[in-house]
Design an enzyme around this catalytic site. Sequence first.
Site, short mmCIF file in Angstrom:
data_model
loop_
_atom_site.label_atom_id
_atom_site.label_comp_id
_atom_site.label_asym_id
_atom_site.label_seq_id
_atom_site.Cartn_x
_atom_site.Cartn_y
_atom_site.Cartn_z
CG ASP A 39 1.01 4.14 -0.29
OD1 ASP A 39 0.35 3.05 -0.61
OD2 ASP A 39 1.31 4.18 1.31
CB SER A 84 8.76 6.84 4.12
OG SER A 84 7.45 6.27 3.74
CD GLU A 102 4.25 5.36 6.74
OE1 GLU A 102 3.61 5.61 5.79
OE2 GLU A 102 4.70 4.57 7.90
#
Lengths: 61, 539
Positions: B134, B141, B10
Amino acid sequence: MTQENFSARRENQAQPVETEQVQVNTTGTSAGVDDLLDEIDSVLESNAEEFVRGFIQKGGQ
Amino acid sequence: MSARRLVGLETEYGIIRPSMPKANSTVLSAQIVDGYAQLVRDTDTATRAARWDYADETPLNDARGHSVSREEAHPSQLTDSEPTLEAENQVWTAESIALDGNDARVGATLYQENDATDVVMNMVLGNGARLYVDHAHPEYSSPEVTSPRDAVLWDQAGDQVMRRAAASAASLGGGELLLYKNNTDNKSVSYGSHENYLIPRDVEFSRLVDGLTAFFVTRQIFCGAGRVGRGMLGRGAEFQISQRADFFEAEVGLETTVNRPIINTRDEPHANWDKYRRLHVIIGDANLGQISTLLRVGTTNLVLSLIEAGMSPKLELADPVSALQQISHDPTLQTTVPLRGGRRMTAIEIQRSYLEAAETYCAQRELTDPDTSEILNRWRAILDTLEQDPMQAAGQVDWVAKYSLMKSFTERHGVGLDDPRIALMDLQWADLRLDKGLYYRMAARGLMETIFSQEEINAAVDNPPHDTRAYLRGMTLQRYAPYVVAANWDALSFSVPGARKISRFHMPEPLAGSRAQVGELFDAQLEINEFIDQLARHR
């Protein structure tokens, strides 16, 4: 190492090179880096200090 | 096991819009994801996408056997619900609309310009990856892969996804968006690039902690990304090996945004809970260099195999957090750190202990697959090179490449590392633009070793790996995107015209759903109802 040194070495490629020198010059990195440094002013953002100051991030993981 | 293992990487990217220095970073990140969604809508490529499904997320489970209540958790730990822009910025007239699987879109007006646009916060891509916002960063990811080389390829595909997304977002107006594959703004903030490794559930977590700590503290010598400045504020003008080292404060813990631990205990396997753990590694730097990424994943895979076999070296550092930082602060690699009992070792010596144990392990089991052989050979070679002269590793190791460029610059101009252009080089090293990013300028001159061409990376943007459930996820989106109402790591949900219910297909086995297993379903060009029926028989 300077560009000049590197060019000199390339001309002598067929010649056996001293071991010590091979260790210093193994990859030709210096010449490539020199080449990049020649143009770096046009690659880098103008006003370095201000640009870096403006790079503010919020927290992440 | 070997150097091969199920892995996913990620990356949270740094983001700015130079024309709007005060712009809200969550808003900018949403524009990246939305930009990519626009691109997918506008182009008839395989880059299909679907919404993310939060139903299987449990970020508060601790691998040590308990869980944290939502009230006790830091707000940033609540990664199982859709972030809304409402709270972040009043510019958005946000109305969150709950969709299937707790997913939500934000019907919003961006700076009052684009009334009809739904802003997408979260996507699943046709290569099996996830692209989303995020906290305050756009994150990619990667799909699940099984080899270190594939981990590199689909990680680099993420950089290309971000480049395309930024270009698309910029074309929608508002000015250029710049993305950085780094881990700090040098002003107190860090953001992560995490690794995920699949491990059998029966490996006790305490064994992972014992076996991994000294390895994680020292692997930075070949996969650190380099940084100028010390501490969370980046004070002073000294070069250090790791972007992340100075942001770590604990040895073991559940948090990822505060009091960061060397070993993270998040216990959320995204797979069959009884069979698997997912080791969530938060200590790595984001690497642009392909070899640094390859070594980071490949050596970690081998060390996990050593731990599973009970063969990892017994190296207990007296103070792991301090050792992490001391090693990072010394680019000569001469620093020794104390073990419990008083013995002192360099990072290279500690890495050699792990390497030798891995060589013994692989020899005993006659492991000669190409991935394992490559990682063992490269691991030994890079330690030899670093021992002889760290600067000789500039073609393979990100921090050395960055440092050598900076040193050459300071020598040429007769300045020190405190020159403002050095701080800019530190930042611009990680600029994702191919014509501006200093990593890419080095690579274009053949100064960085690569194992994948840009063409191969572009192909990985459009296509999933063949040997994991990412194949099923990615191919399903490529072929049946209009019927996929939600997707996540271990499930796909379909809504089919005429059907009364949503069909949910679970994928608890990460290695199931490979091309070998379900390729024929896609080759057969089935209608959606037939596809779902046939898929159900593969359960």
